[in-house]
Design a protein around this motif. Structure first.
Motif, PDB file in Angstrom:
ATOM      1  N   ARG A  48      -6.500  20.194   3.383  1.00  6.57           N
ATOM      2  CA  ARG A  48      -6.661  18.809   3.819  1.00  6.57           C
ATOM      3  C   ARG A  48      -8.032  18.622   4.482  1.00  6.57           C
ATOM      4  O   ARG A  48      -8.734  17.653   4.205  1.00  6.57           O
TER       5      ARG A  48
ATOM      6  N   ASP B 230      -7.529   5.767  -4.410  1.00  6.64           N
ATOM      7  CA  ASP B 230      -6.853   5.300  -3.194  1.00  6.64           C
ATOM      8  C   ASP B 230      -7.747   4.330  -2.410  1.00  6.64           C
ATOM      9  O   ASP B 230      -7.282   3.299  -1.913  1.00  6.64           O
TER      10      ASP B 230
ATOM     11  N   GLU C  19      -5.304  13.721   2.447  1.00  9.23           N
ATOM     12  CA  GLU C  19      -4.046  14.437   2.608  1.00  9.23           C
ATOM     13  C   GLU C  19      -3.317  14.563   1.278  1.00  9.23           C
ATOM     14  O   GLU C  19      -2.803  15.624   0.924  1.00  9.23           O
ATOM     15  N   ALA C  20      -3.292  13.482   0.501  1.00  7.29           N
ATOM     16  CA  ALA C  20      -2.611  13.518  -0.788  1.00  7.29           C
ATOM     17  C   ALA C  20      -3.270  14.508  -1.740  1.00  7.29           C
ATOM     18  O   ALA C  20      -2.595  15.181  -2.519  1.00  7.29           O
TER      19      ALA C  20
ATOM     20  N   GLU D  39      -7.755   8.815   5.464  1.00  9.74           N
ATOM     21  CA  GLU D  39      -7.044  10.019   5.891  1.00  9.74           C
ATOM     22  C   GLU D  39      -5.956  10.398   4.886  1.00  9.74           C
ATOM     23  O   GLU D  39      -5.812  11.575   4.518  1.00  9.74           O
ATOM     24  N   LEU D  40      -5.219   9.406   4.415  1.00  3.37           N
ATOM     25  CA  LEU D  40      -4.124   9.688   3.480  1.00  3.37           C
ATOM     26  C   LEU D  40      -4.642  10.139   2.121  1.00  3.37           C
ATOM     27  O   LEU D  40      -3.996  10.938   1.439  1.00  3.37           O
TER      28      LEU D  40
END
Length: 530
Positions: A203, A269, A173-174, A169-170
């Motif tokens: 996003r 990531d 988002e990033a 998820e991050l």
């Protein structure tokens, strides 16, 4: 997780056994669909994969450096550590935490890395924060820490998968956040501003792109030969951008490059948590002159060195585990090789005939590995090959594959089937190929076997492709096709007419094709007359 729709054969209902080809149109038998059909309504077949045991996956999860730091911090707070009202460590404890994690003389970046692990530990509940009766804010180990430290697979994989969902998820988002837009909207105090709405849309789009890329990686990993699972980012992006069967044009090449740039940091990531192994794009690559190859060059195959510069990605077993869980959560059937090991032979072959074409051999190996009695397994496979329903030729095809894997131990069971009306031709052919002393099949049985063999390939290939044409080209027609097909159209096989029509459409010899088409008409008339 977004799934990629594709035109694939609809599975027949469970009561399909016993239906005859006359109950289907030829297009239905071949598994094709109307061009007016909504592709989103067609089945999406996810290839089976082989995963390590939960024990092995748990060991791999604990070996991920970020997870190891999370667990170490949870143990470090025992029995408790003072934190502020936000659950953050004080300045001195931050340095102590970094030093405990192996940074001998921690600088600011080392402390930041330690606090990233701290934040994740708190998010995962392996570190819990609260307030004492005296009003002091403290952090304590979470209740699952002992099980995680003991390496219990369920606890470890639960912790790791929760972390994977957060990182996934991050990562999206990033990729979607434009700091200038966010800062401007915050300063303006517009909570529902157009800028923030654009960020949310970006996003969602980034998350969809990442999901589709992971789905493609999951499939390509399932199909890859051992050691060949690594994919260049350009190849992965091309699979997402270029429609099947088309060559990329200039606009598509630009989209491929843009997509590579979007995916690269997101894979970075995911690599931190062990979902993928990732070589990032060389930061100097796009600073070079266009003439030196700043983008994917379609006229020159990539060398290993090129591929590394353009970035590569490989889905790890942990990554396969996570993507499979996401696919299942989205309603997809994501089978594992060996899921059919507890079925009996007939049930195994029915399942393979329905949708197991891609991974039949590994599934057969797993099924056989679960059985100590090889001769008994052979008899089960032969039993599963009986029948004259629409799927029976494919079941016999897979039955023969299983017998090949059993080898000599299957000979006694196969000998028992040499006079079987549906298995006799297969049995004699299989035994003679192994040098066994058995008479060749009589002419009617031999012709039935020819029709059955072609029918199996016809169904497996959906009536298309070079494989079917190669089988048809090898038919023993000789120089008298009228005589050969004059016998064949009378063969009492449920797919005689369809086989003859396929021969008529694909055989390269016009005379042979013409006689096959004539014979197909007679076969259909014979079947219509009962």
């Amino acid at each position: 997780m977004a799934g990629r729709s594709r035109n694939t054969p609809e599975q027949q209902p469970s009561d399909a056994e016993g239906l005859l080809p006359a109950d289907y149109d030829l297009a239905d038998l071949y598994g094709s669909h109307s061009g007016d059909e909504d592709p989103d309504d067609t089945a999406v077949l996810i290839p089976p994969i082989a995963l390590p045991t939960d024990r092995e996956l748990a060991d791999a999860a604990l070996a991920v450096p970020l997870i190891a730091r999370v667990v170490a911090l949870a143990r470090w707070v025992d029995p408790h550590r003072d934190v502020d009202e936000h659950g953050d460590l004080g300045p001195e404890d931050r340095v102590r935490a970094a030093r405990m994690l192996g940074y001998e003389d921690p600088d600011e970046e080392d402390v930041i890395e330690a606090m990233r692990a701290w934040a994740l530990a708190c998010d995962l509940g392996v570190v819990e924060t609260g307030t004492t009766e005296g009003g002091t804010h403290i952090a304590v180990p979470g209740p699952d820490l002992p099980a995680v430290e003991a390496g219990e697979p369920a606890a470890v994989l639960g912790l790791w998968f929760e972390a994977a969902e957060l990182v996934r998820e991050l990562a999206a988002e990033a990729e979607s956040v434009d700091p200038e837009v966010v800062e401007g909207d915050v300063n303006a105090g517009a909570e529902d501003s157009d800028g923030l709405a654009e960020v949310e849309d970006a996003r969602d789009q980034a998350a969809e792109i990442l999901d589709e890329a992971l789905h493609v990686l999951y499939e390509t990993t399932a199909f890859a030969e051992p050691g060949q699972e690594t994919a260049p980012l350009g190849v992965l992006a091309a699979l997402l951008v270029v429609p099947d069967g088309e060559e990329p044009d200039e606009e598509m090449l630009g989209e491929i490059t843009d997509l590579m740039v979007v995916l690269d940091p997101m894979f970075g990531d995911l690599a931190e948590l062990g979902l993928v192994e990732h070589t990032p794009i060389d930061p100097e690559l796009f600073e070079e002159d266009d003439e030196e190859g700043a983008a994917v060059d379609p006229d020159r195959p990539l060398t290993d060195e090129d591929a590394a510069r353009f970035g590569t990605v490989r889905l790890t077993p942990l990554g396969q585990y996570a993507v499979r869980e996401w696919l299942i959560a989205d309603g997809f059937d994501a089978p594992l090789v060996g899921d059919l090991a507890d079925h009996d032979g007939p049930a195994l072959l029915r399942a393979l005939a329905a949708d197991g074409v891609l991974f039949a051999e590994p599934e057969l190996k797993a099924w056989l590995a679960a059985r100590e009695d090889a001769a008994g397994a052979a008899r089960e496979l032969l039993a599963g090959g009986r029948g004259r329903d629409v799927q029976s030729p494919v079941r016999r095809y897979f039955s023969a594959l299983g017998l090949d894997q059993i080898g000599d131990a299957a000979v006694p069971a196969v000998r028992e089937a040499v006079d079987d009306p549906e298995l006799g031709g297969l049995a004699r052919e299989w035994l003679r190929a192994r040098g066994e002393d058995v008479a060749a099949a009589e002419r009617p049985v031999a012709l039935w076997r020819v029709v059955d063999s072609v029918a199996a390939v016809l169904l497996l290939t959906a009536g298309e492709g070079g494989r079917l044409q190669a089988v048809i080209a090898d038919l023993p027609v000789t120089d008298n096709p009228a005589s050969y097909f004059g016998e064949m159209w009378r063969v009492p096989h449920p797919l005689t007419a369809e086989v003859l029509e396929a021969v008529g459409g694909l055989h390269l010899d016009r005379k042979v094709a013409k006689e096959a088409r004539r014979a197909a008409i007679k076969a259909r008339s014979l079947r219509a007359g009962g």
